[in-house]
Design an enzyme around this catalytic site. Structure first.
Site, PDB file in Angstrom:
ATOM      1  N   GLU A   1      -4.958  -0.436  11.545  1.00  0.00           N
ATOM      2  CA  GLU A   1      -5.728  -0.333  10.300  1.00  0.00           C
ATOM      3  C   GLU A   1      -7.113  -0.745  11.645  1.00  0.00           C
ATOM      4  O   GLU A   1      -8.373  -0.431  10.538  1.00  0.00           O
ATOM      5  CB  GLU A   1      -5.143  -0.993   8.963  1.00  0.00           C
ATOM      6  CG  GLU A   1      -4.260  -0.596   8.468  1.00  0.00           C
ATOM      7  CD  GLU A   1      -3.097  -0.952   9.192  1.00  0.00           C
ATOM      8  OE1 GLU A   1      -2.519  -0.947  10.090  1.00  0.00           O
ATOM      9  OE2 GLU A   1      -2.027   0.396   8.614  1.00  0.00           O
TER      10      GLU A   1
ATOM     11  N   ARG B   1      -6.541  10.600  -7.157  1.00  0.00           N
ATOM     12  CA  ARG B   1      -6.777  10.643  -5.881  1.00  0.00           C
ATOM     13  C   ARG B   1      -6.947  12.066  -5.020  1.00  0.00           C
ATOM     14  O   ARG B   1      -7.675  12.494  -4.726  1.00  0.00           O
ATOM     15  CB  ARG B   1      -5.693  10.885  -4.707  1.00  0.00           C
ATOM     16  CG  ARG B   1      -4.726   8.969  -4.733  1.00  0.00           C
ATOM     17  CD  ARG B   1      -3.848   9.013  -4.455  1.00  0.00           C
ATOM     18  NE  ARG B   1      -2.821   9.604  -5.386  1.00  0.00           N
ATOM     19  CZ  ARG B   1      -1.271   9.468  -4.758  1.00  0.00           C
ATOM     20  NH1 ARG B   1      -0.923   9.761  -2.964  1.00  0.00           N
ATOM     21  NH2 ARG B   1      -0.590  10.066  -5.349  1.00  0.00           N
TER      22      ARG B   1
END
Lengths: 319, 273
Positions: free
Chosen positions: A62, A14
């Site tokens: 989402e 990440r």
């Protein structure tokens, strides 16, 4: 390509993702990030601080997150839509199909903490179906980088790539495997170790385990080829067929269900081009027990020793 | 176009739509009749779109979220010049660009593929944010059905639009009170819409969705307020303009018989005079 010598430092991919995104955004005004209350888990803090107006946080929503991404792309932006892989794909699958892939929008989906990275949180938080779900949708590429270097390269590639792509990133630490000057090519596997007896194929955080398995097989006189197959779609059919023809046996390793992911994709090619004995390692159609990602990978036979043992068993089936 | 010309155009689009559904033997004629006045006002009075430059970055964006009424959009786009009028004859035929639901990769003028409900508004929110990021003046318009508002994704998007103060976004709810299987009131009755949208921080107008003067007035720049997205609750009739279809739940995707077709066409032709 030869993998780097043994590394002890572990990288969180990440970090490579967020650093690359921030660096690209400086030169490309079109780059925006979209997230679902996931600034921290997507490591978008730096992006938010540098470009606050270009971070769209829709909250825990989402479906709207992916739709907003499609709308931003329609408006000329290059949206990186970031969220936990399990929810990004599972909750917004129809938006991924209709708004992103079918509409052919320039959206970059970034599934964070994929596979069993949230091991202890249980199967609701595992993303072990995402390859299968997204792979069945036309017109969207899928990439699961194996280390920090490939993550950075894949993120840079995605920004330039004209079309939908799903990047699947873990949060589990991995050693650097690829050289600093590695260039990413969509749909191309890279051979990180040559071998003629069996081929181990992996992606994401399994690649370094496959490499370690190959090293232990070497000590037992077995020469294992290792392919890092970060692109699941499009997939490198030539490398798969070559592996089948030249090594006669294939073991696949993935942080995903054995149904519909990397192993399935490779089996589809092998059965059509050069059938050879194969074994798919992954989550064997069960909801995993509690445990860290590393524990669960071991539990499902994907420790380096487990992979090597599987290869040795498979060799008995070679013609 | 003034409102009289808009009424004439809407009637022409109704007749062509009816014929297309009859000839194709499929379509969603009820919902098409309810949305055509809105589509006509948008395309011939409001939207800055150019069939010669369908991807002009400064164009207004329109999304038909109730994508099953695609035929009405196709006829409107044909009248606007985005496709040859004769191509409407290919509606639903093999390999036609005119799918049962709109497809942006096939047909210029379509902005995003719709069909599954509850998709258009989130995409519209993204478009409106994109315009804001660029300081651009183009606007985004989304038409949903009232039954479609049962999809939770719409309410996610409604909250987001208010949070991002998207005063460049207009939602028009085609409130014909009927969904596929039953009346809205008998299914999951979200009406009245206005207080719910207002509670989320939207400006809301309620109009007669078949009164062209009211539609045009609601879409006028004078009716917008800075910092707030605008919702227009357009009260309409499914099957509007055709006596036996109007407000009749049977006509969601029923195809008229030859006799019914002749009667419906005669009624529309009489109204056109």
């Amino acid at each position: 390509m030869t993998a780097l010598a043994k590394e002890t430092k572990l990288y969180d991919c990440r970090d490579a993702f967020s650093a690359t995104l921030v660096a690209m955004a400086a030169n490309n005004q079109a780059i925006v990030a979209v997230c679902n209350d996931s600034v921290g888990s997507s490591k978008l803090d730096g992006f938010r601080d540098a470009y606050p107006e270009r971070l769209v946080n829709v909250g825990i929503a989402e479906q709207t997150m992916v739709g907003v991404g499609a709308g931003l792309a329609n408006g000329g932006k290059i949206p990186f839509v970031c969220g936990a892989a399990c929810f990004l794909t599972g909750r917004a699958l129809e938006q991924i199909k209709a708004d992103v892939a079918y509409s052919d929008t320039n959206v970059k989906l970034v599934g964070i903490s994929s596979g069993m990275a949230y091991g202890n949180l249980g199967p609701t938080h595992h993303s072990t179906e995402d390859f299968a779900w997204v792979r069945a949708i036309p017109n969207i590429a899928i990439v699961a980088p194996c280390d920090n270097i490939e993550t950075a390269a894949a993120v840079a590639f995605a920004a330039d790539y004209d079309g939908p792509i799903f990047l699947r990133l873990s949060r589990t630490g991995v050693p650097q495997l690829l050289p600093d000057d590695f260039e990413f090519a969509l749909g191309k596997a890279n051979t990180i170790r040559e071998g003629s007896d069996v081929t181990l194929i992996a992606n994401g955080i399994l690649t370094h385990r496959a490499l370690a398995a190959a090293e232990s097989l070497e000590a037992q006189g077995v020469k294992a080829r290792v392919l890092n197959m970060s692109s699941i779609k499009p997939i490198d059919e030539a490398a798969i067929t070559r592996a089948a023809e030249e090594t006669g046996a294939i073991v696949t390793c993935e942080e995903h269900s054995i149904f519909g992911g990397l192993g399935s994709a490779i089996a589809e090619i092998v059965t059509e081009t050069c059938p050879v004995p194969m074994k798919r390692l992954g989550v064997p159609g069960v909801f995993p027990p509690t445990g860290s990602a590393e524990f669960l990978l071991d539990e499902f036979g994907m420790s380096p020793q487990g992979i090597a043992d599987t290869a040795l068993e498979l060799l008995k089936r070679k013609a | 176009m003034d409102t009289r010309d808009l009424r004439v155009m809407a009637n022409r689009i109704r007749r062509r739509d009816l014929r297309a559904v009859f000839e194709a033997g499929a379509g969603h004629v009820g919902g098409e009749m309810s949305v055509i006045d809105i589509l006509t006002a948008l395309y011939f009075h409001v939207l800055h779109v150019d069939p010669d430059k369908p991807l002009d970055p400064q164009r207004d964006r329109f999304i038909l979220s109730k994508g099953h009424t695609a035929c009405a959009l196709y006829v409107t786009l044909a009248e606007k010049g985005f496709l040859p009028k004769e191509e409407i004859e290919t509606f639903l035929q093999p390999h036609s660009r005119l799918n049962g639901h709109p497809n942006r990769t096939k047909l210029p003028g379509v902005e995003t593929n719709t069909g599954p409900l509850g998709h258009g508004l989130p995409v519209g929110v993204g478009m409106a944010i994109a315009a804001k990021l660029d300081g651009a003046t183009w606007r985004t318009y989304v038409v949903t059905g009232d039954g479609e508002m049962q999809e939770g994704s719409n309410w996610e998007a409604i909250a987001s639009a208010a949070h991002y103060k998207l005063d460049n976004l207009t939602l028009i709810i085609d409130h014909n009170r009927l969904q596929q299987g039953a009346r809205l009131a008998e299914t999951n009755n979200l009406a009245p819409f206005a207080p719910k949208l207002a509670a989320f921080g939207w400006d809301v107008l309620e109009i007669d969705g078949h009164n062209m003067d009211e539609i045009v007035d609601a879409l006028s720049p004078d009716r917008r307020n800075a910092g707030k997205p605008l919702a227009i609750v357009a009260h309409t009739n499914k099957g509007h303009g055709i006596s036996f279809m109007s407000d009749n739940v049977a006509w969601h995707h029923k195809v008229p018989s030859e006799d019914q077709y002749k009667q419906a066409m005669a009624e529309l032709e009489e109204a056109a005079l």
